[in-house]
Design a protein around this motif. Structure first.
Motif, PDB file in Angstrom:
ATOM      1  N   ARG A   1       6.873  12.948   7.363  1.00 33.64           N
ATOM      2  CA  ARG A   1       5.859  13.830   7.971  1.00 33.64           C
ATOM      3  C   ARG A   1       4.575  12.685   8.149  1.00 33.64           C
ATOM      4  O   ARG A   1       3.487  13.305   7.940  1.00 33.64           O
ATOM      5  N   LEU A   2       4.975  11.323   8.098  1.00 33.74           N
ATOM      6  CA  LEU A   2       3.901  10.502   8.250  1.00 33.74           C
ATOM      7  C   LEU A   2       3.682  10.361   9.783  1.00 33.74           C
ATOM      8  O   LEU A   2       4.496  10.526  10.866  1.00 33.74           O
TER       9      LEU A   2
ATOM     10  N   ALA B   1       3.602   0.130   9.119  1.00 36.78           N
ATOM     11  CA  ALA B   1       4.109   0.028   7.789  1.00 36.78           C
ATOM     12  C   ALA B   1       5.486  -0.916   7.878  1.00 36.78           C
ATOM     13  O   ALA B   1       5.719  -1.803   7.136  1.00 36.78           O
ATOM     14  N   VAL B   2       6.137  -0.441   8.940  1.00 36.75           N
ATOM     15  CA  VAL B   2       7.530  -1.006   9.138  1.00 36.75           C
ATOM     16  C   VAL B   2       7.250  -2.678   9.547  1.00 36.75           C
ATOM     17  O   VAL B   2       7.799  -3.495   8.990  1.00 36.75           O
TER      18      VAL B   2
ATOM     19  N   ASN C   1       0.923  -1.146   0.054  1.00 40.35           N
ATOM     20  CA  ASN C   1       0.075   0.085   0.107  1.00 40.35           C
ATOM     21  C   ASN C   1       0.850   1.271  -0.043  1.00 40.35           C
ATOM     22  O   ASN C   1       2.142   1.098   0.302  1.00 40.35           O
ATOM     23  N   THR C   2       0.353   2.166  -0.110  1.00 41.09           N
ATOM     24  CA  THR C   2       1.185   3.657  -0.385  1.00 41.09           C
ATOM     25  C   THR C   2       2.092   3.972   0.897  1.00 41.09           C
ATOM     26  O   THR C   2       3.108   4.102   0.669  1.00 41.09           O
ATOM     27  N   ARG C   3       1.370   3.703   1.944  1.00 38.03           N
ATOM     28  CA  ARG C   3       2.263   4.098   3.338  1.00 38.03           C
ATOM     29  C   ARG C   3       3.395   3.116   3.375  1.00 38.03           C
ATOM     30  O   ARG C   3       4.446   3.619   3.599  1.00 38.03           O
ATOM     31  N   GLU C   4       3.308   1.824   2.963  1.00 37.97           N
ATOM     32  CA  GLU C   4       4.141   0.701   2.738  1.00 37.97           C
ATOM     33  C   GLU C   4       5.345   1.043   2.264  1.00 37.97           C
ATOM     34  O   GLU C   4       6.516   0.907   2.399  1.00 37.97           O
ATOM     35  N   LEU C   5       4.921   1.444   0.983  1.00 34.05           N
ATOM     36  CA  LEU C   5       5.705   1.764  -0.117  1.00 34.05           C
ATOM     37  C   LEU C   5       6.570   3.057   0.556  1.00 34.05           C
ATOM     38  O   LEU C   5       7.921   3.208  -0.136  1.00 34.05           O
ATOM     39  N   ARG C   6       5.980   4.044   0.626  1.00 38.66           N
ATOM     40  CA  ARG C   6       6.564   5.282   1.095  1.00 38.66           C
ATOM     41  C   ARG C   6       7.799   4.989   2.148  1.00 38.66           C
ATOM     42  O   ARG C   6       8.694   5.483   2.322  1.00 38.66           O
ATOM     43  N   VAL C   7       7.314   4.069   3.106  1.00 36.67           N
ATOM     44  CA  VAL C   7       8.376   3.712   4.147  1.00 36.67           C
ATOM     45  C   VAL C   7       9.447   2.836   3.657  1.00 36.67           C
ATOM     46  O   VAL C   7      10.625   3.133   3.837  1.00 36.67           O
ATOM     47  N   LEU C   8       9.269   1.937   2.573  1.00 34.32           N
ATOM     48  CA  LEU C   8      10.114   1.224   2.014  1.00 34.32           C
ATOM     49  C   LEU C   8      11.159   2.207   1.261  1.00 34.32           C
ATOM     50  O   LEU C   8      12.322   2.042   1.291  1.00 34.32           O
ATOM     51  N   LEU C   9      10.799   3.046   0.527  1.00 35.19           N
ATOM     52  CA  LEU C   9      11.503   3.984  -0.004  1.00 35.19           C
ATOM     53  C   LEU C   9      12.447   4.792   0.808  1.00 35.19           C
ATOM     54  O   LEU C   9      13.672   5.161   0.491  1.00 35.19           O
ATOM     55  N   ASN C  10      11.915   5.280   1.901  1.00 34.72           N
ATOM     56  CA  ASN C  10      12.665   5.966   3.043  1.00 34.72           C
ATOM     57  C   ASN C  10      13.763   4.828   3.561  1.00 34.72           C
ATOM     58  O   ASN C  10      15.138   5.246   3.762  1.00 34.72           O
TER      59      ASN C  10
END
Length: 193
Positions: free
Chosen positions: A80-81, A89-90, A54-63
């Motif tokens: 800023r999540l 997500a982690v 999902n978007t949040r998991e993907l944003r965390v993976l990118l970080n």
């Protein structure tokens, strides 16, 4: 492009007869939100074909891929999540074996990408970089630099406004959430030299 801009402005023309009607076409937070909605990773068909995250998991993976090893608190600040959803997500990425926790003492354990996480990270970053190039191809280098600077100013100003509102609410004895308190911490951290 000029026709498209004119059409969009027509579509967003204020029709409310009251003088105080908000002109969303000129309202910066609305404009930023619309662009954000359009660029959302979960709307991108290529991204959806690369991963089921999902978007949040993907944003965390990118970080994690860009800044790892990194803790959930650091991801929360950088993106800023809210911390709770970053932690969720982690945990999801840990369960999927796309990240693993480093063995360190202390409360927060930094995470890094696994081999499979690295593979998804590379595929997604290639695509988002290509998409960024297409998105900004009508901009000069000066316009790109100016946009980046303006977005950073908006981010830091929004952070300051929210942190100040939380401080005012506390001073008035109003309840604030952990998420609100996090905004104050982000603001303080951004202002540290």
């Amino acid at each position: 492009m000029k026709n498209a801009i004119a059409n969009r402005k027509r579509a967003l023309a204020v029709t409310n007869p009251h003088k105080e009607a908000l002109d969303l076409a000129e309202h910066v937070p609305f404009q930023v939100a619309v662009v954000s909605n359009l660029l959302s990773l979960d709307r991108d068909p290529v991204i959806r074909s690369l991963t089921e995250l999902n978007t949040r998991e993907l944003r965390v993976l990118l970080n994690v891929g860009s800044y790892g090893p990194i803790t959930a608190a650091e991801v929360s600040y950088q993106s800023r999540l809210d911390p709770y959803s970053v932690t969720r997500a982690v945990n999801a990425l840990l369960k999927l074996e796309l990240v693993h926790a480093m063995e360190l003492t202390g409360k927060s354990k930094p995470v890094v990408l696994t081999e499979e996480g690295e593979k998804i990270y590379r595929e997604v970053t290639v695509h988002v970089q290509k998409r960024e190039a297409m998105l900004t191809e009508h901009m000069s280098d000066d316009e790109k630099a100016q946009l980046s600077a303006l977005l950073m100013k908006l981010e830091l100003t929004a952070e300051e406004i929210l942190a100040n509102e939380v401080t005012e609410m506390e001073a008035q004895g109003q309840a604030v959430t952990r998420d609100h308190k996090e905004m104050q911490r982000w603001y303080k951290r951004s202002r540290q030299s």
